[in-house]
Design a protein around this motif. Structure first.
Motif, PDB file in Angstrom:
ATOM      1  N   CYS A  18       0.793  -1.302  -0.045  1.00 23.95           N
ATOM      2  CA  CYS A  18       0.097   0.015   0.256  1.00 23.95           C
ATOM      3  C   CYS A  18       0.722   1.187  -0.147  1.00 23.95           C
ATOM      4  O   CYS A  18       2.021   1.297   0.705  1.00 23.95           O
ATOM      5  CB  CYS A  18      -0.853  -0.096   1.225  1.00 23.95           C
ATOM      6  N   HIS A  73       0.098   4.047   1.437  1.00 31.43           N
ATOM      7  CA  HIS A  73      -0.216   4.625   2.627  1.00 31.43           C
ATOM      8  C   HIS A  73       0.725   4.444   3.790  1.00 31.43           C
ATOM      9  O   HIS A  73       1.788   5.109   4.118  1.00 31.43           O
ATOM     10  CB  HIS A  73      -1.566   4.353   3.186  1.00 31.43           C
ATOM     11  N   GLN A  74       0.672   3.018   4.144  1.00 34.16           N
ATOM     12  CA  GLN A  74       1.859   2.477   5.066  1.00 34.16           C
ATOM     13  C   GLN A  74       2.027   1.360   4.637  1.00 34.16           C
ATOM     14  O   GLN A  74       1.732   0.871   3.700  1.00 34.16           O
ATOM     15  CB  GLN A  74       1.044   2.778   6.580  1.00 34.16           C
ATOM     16  N   CYS A  92      -7.350  -1.928   1.015  1.00 36.36           N
ATOM     17  CA  CYS A  92      -6.094  -2.414   2.052  1.00 36.36           C
ATOM     18  C   CYS A  92      -6.618  -2.802   3.448  1.00 36.36           C
ATOM     19  O   CYS A  92      -7.691  -2.570   3.929  1.00 36.36           O
ATOM     20  CB  CYS A  92      -5.388  -1.041   2.308  1.00 36.36           C
ATOM     21  N   LEU A 104      -5.224  -2.647   6.184  1.00 37.38           N
ATOM     22  CA  LEU A 104      -4.993  -1.980   7.323  1.00 37.38           C
ATOM     23  C   LEU A 104      -5.993  -0.774   7.727  1.00 37.38           C
ATOM     24  O   LEU A 104      -6.439  -0.799   8.789  1.00 37.38           O
ATOM     25  CB  LEU A 104      -3.540  -1.518   7.289  1.00 37.38           C
ATOM     26  N   HIS A 105      -6.017   0.088   6.910  1.00 38.45           N
ATOM     27  CA  HIS A 105      -6.987   1.300   6.955  1.00 38.45           C
ATOM     28  C   HIS A 105      -8.245   1.223   5.967  1.00 38.45           C
ATOM     29  O   HIS A 105      -8.720   2.486   5.981  1.00 38.45           O
ATOM     30  CB  HIS A 105      -6.188   2.567   7.048  1.00 38.45           C
ATOM     31  N   GLY A 135      -8.155   1.891   2.787  1.00 38.74           N
ATOM     32  CA  GLY A 135      -7.891   2.620   1.531  1.00 38.74           C
ATOM     33  C   GLY A 135      -8.208   1.729   0.297  1.00 38.74           C
ATOM     34  O   GLY A 135      -8.168   0.539   0.559  1.00 38.74           O
ATOM     35  N   PRO A 150      -7.862   6.611   3.335  1.00 37.95           N
ATOM     36  CA  PRO A 150      -6.475   7.407   3.538  1.00 37.95           C
ATOM     37  C   PRO A 150      -5.346   7.395   2.594  1.00 37.95           C
ATOM     38  O   PRO A 150      -4.469   8.294   2.582  1.00 37.95           O
ATOM     39  CB  PRO A 150      -5.766   6.930   5.066  1.00 37.95           C
ATOM     40  N   VAL A 151      -5.665   6.654   1.590  1.00 42.64           N
ATOM     41  CA  VAL A 151      -4.507   6.486   0.302  1.00 42.64           C
ATOM     42  C   VAL A 151      -4.828   7.593  -0.488  1.00 42.64           C
ATOM     43  O   VAL A 151      -6.063   8.032  -0.736  1.00 42.64           O
ATOM     44  CB  VAL A 151      -4.610   5.305  -0.303  1.00 42.64           C
TER      45      VAL A 151
HETATM   46  S1  FES Z   1      -1.662   1.025   4.987  1.00 44.58           S
HETATM   47 FE1  FES Z   1      -3.091   0.931   3.511  1.00 44.58          FE
HETATM   48  S2  FES Z   1      -4.691   2.310   3.768  1.00 44.58           S
HETATM   49 FE2  FES Z   1      -3.389   2.431   5.549  1.00 44.58          FE
END
Ligand code: FES
Length: 101
Positions: free
Chosen positions: A43, A45-46, A62, A64-65, A67, A80-81
């Motif tokens: 990803c 984002h992170q 994703c 994790l968050h 996105g 958040p992406v």
């Molecule tokens: S790591 Fe993918 S949306 Fe945050």
């Protein structure tokens, strides 16, 4: 341009992301409406692997968050992406999924 074997077509299931390896980078494969698409697997984002995410209607969410990216274009679709994910051209040759690196 280098063509790299990524998976057997039989290993892919519709709407289920698949983790593959490029030369050095991780790649995610997606089988959507009979076509195979490939993106970078990490990803933007992170750090999370998109191959662990949820694939629906050509979008990968994703894990994790949550996105989302369009697997065909790599476009970032929701927070958040914000940065797109890298995409790769895919060739299917005799049941082998090859990715252009
Ligand atoms: S790591 Fe993918 S949306 Fe945050």
């Amino acid at each position: 341009m280098t063509l790299k074997f990524a998976a057997n077509l039989d290993d892919l299931n519709p709407d289920e992301p698949y983790a593959a390896m490029g030369d050095k980078e991780q790649i995610a494969l997606y089988l959507v409406d009979g076509e195979v698409y490939a993106t970078h697997n990490v990803c933007t984002h992170q750090f999370a692997l998109l191959s662990d995410g949820f694939l629906e209607d050509g979008c990968i969410e994703c894990p994790l968050h949550q996105g989302k990216f369009d697997v065909k274009t790599g476009a970032a679709l929701c927070a958040p992406v914000t940065a797109p994910i890298k995409t790769y051209r895919v060739h299917v040759e005799g049941g082998a999924v090859m990715v252009e690196l």
